[in-house]
Every structure is written in C-alpha cells, then in structure tokens.
Motif scaffolding. Sequence first.
Motif, PDB file in Angstrom:
ATOM      1  N   LEU A  31       0.820  -1.229   0.000  1.00 53.61           N
ATOM      2  CA  LEU A  31       0.000   0.000   0.000  1.00 53.61           C
ATOM      3  C   LEU A  31       0.849   1.274   0.000  1.00 53.61           C
ATOM      4  O   LEU A  31       0.314   2.379   0.014  1.00 53.61           O
ATOM      5  N   LYS A  32       2.153   1.101   0.024  1.00 53.60           N
ATOM      6  CA  LYS A  32       3.095   2.239   0.064  1.00 53.60           C
ATOM      7  C   LYS A  32       2.884   3.123   1.289  1.00 53.60           C
ATOM      8  O   LYS A  32       2.965   4.364   1.206  1.00 53.60           O
ATOM      9  N   ASN A  33       2.594   2.508   2.413  1.00 57.21           N
ATOM     10  CA  ASN A  33       2.422   3.276   3.654  1.00 57.21           C
ATOM     11  C   ASN A  33       3.777   3.689   4.223  1.00 57.21           C
ATOM     12  O   ASN A  33       4.670   2.861   4.362  1.00 57.21           O
ATOM     13  N   ARG A  34       3.861   4.924   4.587  1.00 56.44           N
ATOM     14  CA  ARG A  34       5.096   5.410   5.225  1.00 56.44           C
ATOM     15  C   ARG A  34       4.708   5.963   6.597  1.00 56.44           C
ATOM     16  O   ARG A  34       4.188   7.078   6.693  1.00 56.44           O
ATOM     17  N   ASN A  35       4.957   5.165   7.622  1.00 49.68           N
ATOM     18  CA  ASN A  35       4.493   5.539   8.964  1.00 49.68           C
ATOM     19  C   ASN A  35       5.544   6.333   9.732  1.00 49.68           C
ATOM     20  O   ASN A  35       6.049   5.890  10.759  1.00 49.68           O
ATOM     21  N   ALA A  36       5.854   7.482   9.223  1.00 50.03           N
ATOM     22  CA  ALA A  36       6.871   8.327   9.868  1.00 50.03           C
ATOM     23  C   ALA A  36       6.189   9.491  10.573  1.00 50.03           C
ATOM     24  O   ALA A  36       5.045   9.835  10.280  1.00 50.03           O
ATOM     25  N   GLY A  37       6.901  10.077  11.506  1.00 55.30           N
ATOM     26  CA  GLY A  37       6.375  11.254  12.201  1.00 55.30           C
ATOM     27  C   GLY A  37       7.440  11.822  13.118  1.00 55.30           C
ATOM     28  O   GLY A  37       8.606  11.423  13.064  1.00 55.30           O
ATOM     29  N   ALA A  38       7.015  12.748  13.961  1.00 56.37           N
ATOM     30  CA  ALA A  38       7.954  13.348  14.914  1.00 56.37           C
ATOM     31  C   ALA A  38       8.288  12.335  16.017  1.00 56.37           C
ATOM     32  O   ALA A  38       7.550  11.373  16.224  1.00 56.37           O
ATOM     33  N   VAL A  39       9.370  12.587  16.707  1.00 55.77           N
ATOM     34  CA  VAL A  39       9.760  11.713  17.816  1.00 55.77           C
ATOM     35  C   VAL A  39       8.733  11.816  18.939  1.00 55.77           C
ATOM     36  O   VAL A  39       8.384  12.927  19.366  1.00 55.77           O
ATOM     37  N   THR A  40       8.240  10.657  19.391  1.00 57.58           N
ATOM     38  CA  THR A  40       7.314  10.665  20.538  1.00 57.58           C
ATOM     39  C   THR A  40       7.895   9.895  21.727  1.00 57.58           C
ATOM     40  O   THR A  40       7.363   9.985  22.835  1.00 57.58           O
ATOM     41  N   LEU A  41       8.946   9.153  21.487  1.00 58.78           N
ATOM     42  CA  LEU A  41       9.464   8.275  22.548  1.00 58.78           C
ATOM     43  C   LEU A  41      10.218   9.033  23.639  1.00 58.78           C
ATOM     44  O   LEU A  41      10.373   8.552  24.746  1.00 58.78           O
ATOM     45  N   PHE A  42      10.726  10.201  23.314  1.00 56.96           N
ATOM     46  CA  PHE A  42      11.448  11.023  24.298  1.00 56.96           C
ATOM     47  C   PHE A  42      11.350  12.480  23.866  1.00 56.96           C
ATOM     48  O   PHE A  42      11.096  12.769  22.690  1.00 56.96           O
ATOM     49  N   ASP A  43      11.529  13.352  24.831  1.00 55.92           N
ATOM     50  CA  ASP A  43      11.495  14.780  24.509  1.00 55.92           C
ATOM     51  C   ASP A  43      12.814  15.174  23.849  1.00 55.92           C
ATOM     52  O   ASP A  43      13.890  14.821  24.351  1.00 55.92           O
ATOM     53  N   THR A  44      12.698  15.881  22.770  1.00 63.04           N
ATOM     54  CA  THR A  44      13.914  16.334  22.084  1.00 63.04           C
ATOM     55  C   THR A  44      13.611  17.600  21.287  1.00 63.04           C
ATOM     56  O   THR A  44      12.508  17.730  20.735  1.00 63.04           O
ATOM     57  N   PRO A  45      14.569  18.486  21.206  1.00 69.23           N
ATOM     58  CA  PRO A  45      14.359  19.662  20.353  1.00 69.23           C
ATOM     59  C   PRO A  45      14.583  19.332  18.875  1.00 69.23           C
ATOM     60  O   PRO A  45      14.290  20.170  18.015  1.00 69.23           O
ATOM     61  N   LEU A  46      15.089  18.135  18.589  1.00 65.38           N
ATOM     62  CA  LEU A  46      15.390  17.778  17.198  1.00 65.38           C
ATOM     63  C   LEU A  46      14.094  17.428  16.466  1.00 65.38           C
ATOM     64  O   LEU A  46      13.272  16.666  16.966  1.00 65.38           O
ATOM     65  N   LYS A  47      13.927  18.005  15.304  1.00 69.89           N
ATOM     66  CA  LYS A  47      12.646  17.899  14.592  1.00 69.89           C
ATOM     67  C   LYS A  47      12.685  16.934  13.400  1.00 69.89           C
ATOM     68  O   LYS A  47      11.843  17.018  12.514  1.00 69.89           O
ATOM     69  N   TYR A  48      13.652  16.073  13.388  1.00 72.33           N
ATOM     70  CA  TYR A  48      13.741  15.138  12.260  1.00 72.33           C
ATOM     71  C   TYR A  48      12.563  14.155  12.277  1.00 72.33           C
ATOM     72  O   TYR A  48      12.190  13.664  13.354  1.00 72.33           O
ATOM     73  N   PRO A  49      12.032  13.812  11.122  1.00 76.08           N
ATOM     74  CA  PRO A  49      11.034  12.747  11.107  1.00 76.08           C
ATOM     75  C   PRO A  49      11.703  11.397  11.393  1.00 76.08           C
ATOM     76  O   PRO A  49      12.861  11.180  11.008  1.00 76.08           O
ATOM     77  N   VAL A  50      10.983  10.554  12.084  1.00 72.46           N
ATOM     78  CA  VAL A  50      11.542   9.233  12.437  1.00 72.46           C
ATOM     79  C   VAL A  50      10.474   8.163  12.182  1.00 72.46           C
ATOM     80  O   VAL A  50       9.283   8.461  12.076  1.00 72.46           O
ATOM     81  N   PHE A  51      10.926   6.950  12.133  1.00 67.27           N
ATOM     82  CA  PHE A  51      10.025   5.805  11.932  1.00 67.27           C
ATOM     83  C   PHE A  51       9.960   5.005  13.230  1.00 67.27           C
ATOM     84  O   PHE A  51      10.812   4.155  13.492  1.00 67.27           O
ATOM     85  N   GLU A  52       8.985   5.322  14.062  1.00 65.51           N
ATOM     86  CA  GLU A  52       8.834   4.601  15.338  1.00 65.51           C
ATOM     87  C   GLU A  52       7.889   3.411  15.167  1.00 65.51           C
ATOM     88  O   GLU A  52       6.941   3.472  14.375  1.00 65.51           O
ATOM     89  N   VAL A  53       8.136   2.394  15.962  1.00 67.11           N
ATOM     90  CA  VAL A  53       7.191   1.272  16.012  1.00 67.11           C
ATOM     91  C   VAL A  53       5.946   1.756  16.743  1.00 67.11           C
ATOM     92  O   VAL A  53       6.045   2.351  17.829  1.00 67.11           O
TER      93      VAL A  53
END
Lengths: 391, 386
Positions: A31-53
């Motif tokens: 389905l070409k799903n790309r489940n990326a988003g902002a970091v939610t696992l820890f607080d960080t000022p870094l705004k890179y998109p990440v692929f969390e489980v």
Amino acid sequence: MHENNRMFITGIGAISAAGSNVADTLDSFSLKNRNAGAVTLFDTPLKYPVFEVNKIPDEHYLEGQRTLSLALCAVIEALNDAHMEGDLSKYRLGISMGTTVASQLNDLDFYKSYRSTGSASMTSVDRYLKGNLAEFILRKIGARGPALTVVNACSSGTDAIGVALSWLNNGLCDIAIAGGADELNRIPLCGFGALGIVSMDLCAPFDRDRNGLNLGEGAGILILETKESARKRGITSDLFLAGYGSSSDAYHLTAPHPEGKGLKISLQKALIDAGIKPEEVSFVNAHGTATPDNDLVEGKVLAEIFGTDLKMLSTKGFTGHTLGAAGGLEAVFTASALREGWIPASIGFKNKDEAIPLTPVRERTVINGRYAVSTSLAFGGNNAAIVIGKV
Amino acid sequence: MNILGIGIVFNRGRGINCFENALQEGWQGPAEVEVPYLKNKKSFVYQVDSQTISDKTLLRKMRRSDKLSKMAVLSASDALKSSGIENLSPSPNPSSRHIGREGEKIGVIVATAFGAHVKTFDFLDDILDYGEDSVSPTTFSNSVHNAAASYVSSTLDIHGPTLTVTQFYFSFQYAMQLARAWLNEKRCDYILVGAVEQYGDVLGYVYDCKLTPAPDGRIKPFNFNPTFQVPGEGAVFFLMGRENSENSFCEVENIMIGEYREFKTGVDLNIIDTDGMLPDESVYMQSISPDIHTAAYSPLFGSMMTGSAFNCAAGALMLKNQKYYANPVLDNPHGINILIGNNPPISKGGMGGFSEQTKRSDIELIRCIRYSCHSEKAAIYLRKNH
C-alpha cells in the motif's frame, strides 16, 4: 558454499514502523504506507522525522528495555513460523544478534546524576548488565547454545547472520536465531544529526535530491537451520541462506570508500560463498540510506557487479534506518520477496540521479529467480552482503 | 588453529616482551588515580599511561581517536610484527601503510565488554553541556562500539571481515571460536583476534558499587570469597592462522563454552580468570584439581571482563618459552595447588601432580578457565606446537 552447506531459513519475524509482523509489513509495502512522524518516545528539540514502532505488544514489553522488547517480538514470531514452541532446551540453538544501542551504557539520567552528585542509582546499570541482546534472548527463551552480540554499527544485523552461518557450518549449533534489533534512541539521533546526514524530510534513497536518512527502529530475525535438523523436526523450507561475505574499506571512520572497495569485495565473497554468478541474482535489497555518499557508492558498485538493468530497491523509505536492526529486517524482507515473487516500490525515489548508473524500482515489481542479495554498509567502513535463495 | 603472534598493551608497557618481563618480575602495586566528581577520593587502577600509547608513526592518522582505539591498534600491529611473517608486517614507512594483497586475507575480530564507554560519556557531556543540537560529530563517531576495530583495519590496511562482538563474560572466547570457524571455512587466512577494555571513572564507580575494591590494590585471585577487584585496562591481540610458523606461540586446540564434557587428561596448568569481577568466585573451585598447578595473573593487569585474553597470552608465552611464571599474588587461604616460583617444567606424577622425583618434561597443555555469574564455564585449551 557447497550445496549441502546452505542453511534453511525455517522462520522469519519482523517488527518496524512498517508493521508489527511480517504480514502487516508486506501490506504496508503493497500500500506504500510510510508511517513516519515526529519523535514521541522522548522529549527532544530535534525535529527530524523518524520511523517509530507504533505499539509493542504488552506480552513482549519490557520497561526501559525497548531494544530487547523489539527483539523479543521478532524472535517469537520467527520461532512460531519455524514451528518451534515450548521447551527449546532440547535443541542446540544459537543466538547471534546485531545491535548498536543495546551495547552501550548511555542512560542520560544515570550519567546526569553521577556527574552532578557523584552518585547514581544502579537501576539503569542493572538493566544494561542484564540486557546484552544475545544473552538476554538466550535466557528468555531457554536456549542452549552459543550466544553472541555483534556490534558492527549499521552492518550488525547482516554480520550477525554471517556469524550464525559460520556456527552452523562448523557444527557449533543446529539451529540459529540470527538478525538484529535496535530502538530509536536519543544518542544516535543527536550523533547522526551532528554528522549532518539526517534529513528533515522523508528519506529518498537513490533519488537525485536525496539529502539524508531518517532513523527508525525495529527487529528482524531469521531462523537458520541445518537440513539435518529440519529433517529431524519434520519440516522443510522453500528458503535458504546461500552465502555471506564481509570486507572492510580500511578507509574512513564514517565515510564509505569512494570506489566502494569493501562493498565490492564483500559482494564478490558472498556470491562465491553461494556458488552463484551475478546474473543469477534476481534483485538486490540495497542498504540505500539516502545519504548522498552511501547511495552514490553503492549504486556504482551494484551496477558494476550486476549491470545497470538490475532490479534493486531500498526499503529504508518504509522503515527508516534501523541501524543494528537493518541487516536483520532487510534479510527478512529479501526472503519474503523471494517467497512472494514481488518487491515493493523503492519508496521515496522520484528522480534519477545521473551519477548513479542504475534506477531503483518505482512500483511493486514481479520478480522471477532463485536468488537475491541484501547489502549493508557500516560506520567504521565494514561492508557485508548475504545471498538468500529459494528452492 | 595457531597463535602466530601476540601484541599487548597494559599498565606496565607495550609488547609481548614487556608482558613477559611482568610475568617474571611479579606483582607491582597499581596506580592511585583521582576520581573526577568524587572529591577526596582516589581509586587503585591498572592504568595504561599516555607514554605507552604515544606511537606517533602508527597513530599519526588517529590523533583524535580515543585511548581504546589506540590501545587496540598498537597491540594489533604488534601482533602482526610478532608473528615474524614478513608479508604481514605493516610497512615501517609511514607514507605507506600497505601490507599488500595479504590485507584481504586477514580478518579482525574485536571482543569487548564495555567498548568505547569513555567516549560515550564524553558525548553525553556534550548533550548536557551544549544541547542535543550542538554535539560533536567526532565524539559521536568515536563512541560507536566498533570504532576500535575500524581503526585497526584502516590503520593496518586490512580488508578482510572486521567484526566487533560483545558479551559480558565470554566475548573473547566467542571471538576465538568464531576465528576458528572462519579459518575452517577459509573466509580468511589469518585473523587478528583481540580484546580491549578501557578504564573510566564512571565504570570505576559502577565497579565500586557492584563489587568490592581491593583496599590495598591487590587482587587476591585465590580468595574466591570475598573477592577484591582493581580495574584494569589494555588490549591483547593474537594473530591466528591455520598452520603454525617459525615464531608460533602455540596451538589453540579447543574452545569450549557452556555445557560440554571436560577433558582433564594431560593438562599441565590451569589458568583461572579470577579477578574480583564476580562477588563470589567459589565456582572456580570446581575446576581446580589438587593434581594440577593453578595460576592466575590478573594481579598483573587488573580486573577486566575480557581479562581471559591476558591470561591466554600468559599461557601462550609459557608454551612457547617452555617456562612457568609464578603466580604474582600468593595468598592461598584454601590451600590449593598454586604455581609458586618459576618452577622448571617437571613431568606430571600420577594424575598429573608435580613431584621432585618425577622426570622433567615439556609443558604440553594449558587450560584457561572462565566462569560467568550464572556459573557457566568456558575453557580455552592451549597446546605446545610440535
């Protein structure tokens, strides 16, 4: 490798942002799903998109030990797939696991306390000391066999599979759990960010306009087994690990050799180990991190060895770069693709880079053939490749 | 599989000759070092001084690397040189680091328990002091676990497989076992197998919390319970090959890990890894026999999770030189049969015991023993080359 030394792949398991098991992952690919988003696992000022489980099932969740939890998910799925349930102590079962994060005592709160007061709670230290990935899996599932954690940066998972292959070839075990696991963690996020190789956008492996990787997390596991062991257990498999090759660039701590010297050698060794020629390879699941250097070097080497018509892709557009897990996950994806007869689109790729002599597949693509290759290039200049075959 | 060369860096210097001197000279007190963040506190540490790792030729391209990597590179290079195999020796010319086509035939396996933890804490300092978006990329890249192995291959121009493995108790034994597998499979012709650990104040703090520091700086390897640790650091590399050579030290006859059937016949000496890294080391009593001398050399180099590699180096030297080295610390409350004095090799009497009446013979077989905190056992059997 002699035909008889090829090891059955009797089970596979995977968890990543693309899915919490192999079946869900293949759906995401389709389905070409790309489940990326902002970091939610820890607080960080870094705004890179990440692929969390998205979610670790409760039965496998371990507080403060995310890498181990992820590993456990994939291991249990792979064991079930291999019809290995119940008492595992009856098998000569080895554990070879790659990781990066789980190898380091890098708990920021522990260190902050030590630094400011001269003392700190031993809770995180205890977790670390009990958390050597391979040792943990060995004890958790009650296996009896060798247990080794490979910490070879981004090729850890592929190298761990290679270690397991050597164990099996040398009779050190009959079955091996092999692959890798890594959590999304603050330390590599900061480190890769500082190196300037993390993209603020979703990654675009091999694309002309690629500007860096996205970090991810997950675990990917193969159950490797001798034919004799599988026969005794009354099972068989349509997949096998045909060969492994590894080589060092001996060039630079963070950059690949400009001519891909080590990658070339590792691919040649893997093909020789498998006893096949490049033209027998139906596709390559490339490391393809989407950094300018990696994709340029890797693309050139793949074209040189396999030709410019090679079907190739990077799955990092679906998972992010999962570091120590990458080799394990991509081995699972490669095996699944051989079994299913298709590879997904190399998601994120839009425009051809004229400096790279081959083009990744843009759409879900049917593949025919018995062999496929998965590659890993690592920090420190190590390169590794495996050949997976289909009966 | 044979040990063709050994390189070593430890608190008393660099090189296998230095280690041999230490074995002959016996115990010397460790240094007392200041502990940052802990005012008025000093700790005993077997620390490698900066002079020992100041090789400006070999390390010229890794000035910004950490001590862990430097110790690894120096000992790996020395292991190649010590083999005396001409085409494996790194070029003395600093402008040419090539060891030729042989580079593709050499593999590297580095075993470490704690890896680059000092650099990791430096990186955490960066995060705490400057913020997550202002950290040093150089510190990060040197903090990854495989940095030391990477420097070994790049400095020595080695293009074979380069692997770092970690396990808290048996990483060195597993590295040796894998080296033998690779040689059997002909993945490499030679393999540099090494162990490397670095001391740092945070690790020292963890040691002090978890284990008992030796109040007088003396590890007592035959105490078994209670145990006393003194942190050590250093690196040992072995050049392994299928065939022995003129300068070979010995053969690694077997590597047993976990559940296995012990064979004791013909063992001349047990070397045990007791070093205070377990709060109770009584389990080692299971492997000690009144008929076989026992030795432990941890008081020469300190307590380390990969200390087995140093003990193996001692065993290999004994087999090569056909000479026993006395235990550096002789406290023996359990009255076990420990090696005292640089005894000349004397043949085994009866079940393998030593007696002045029995005739002298070669040292044939040495067993290096290690236990984990789960009472799992590993042994490396070293045999004299013939």
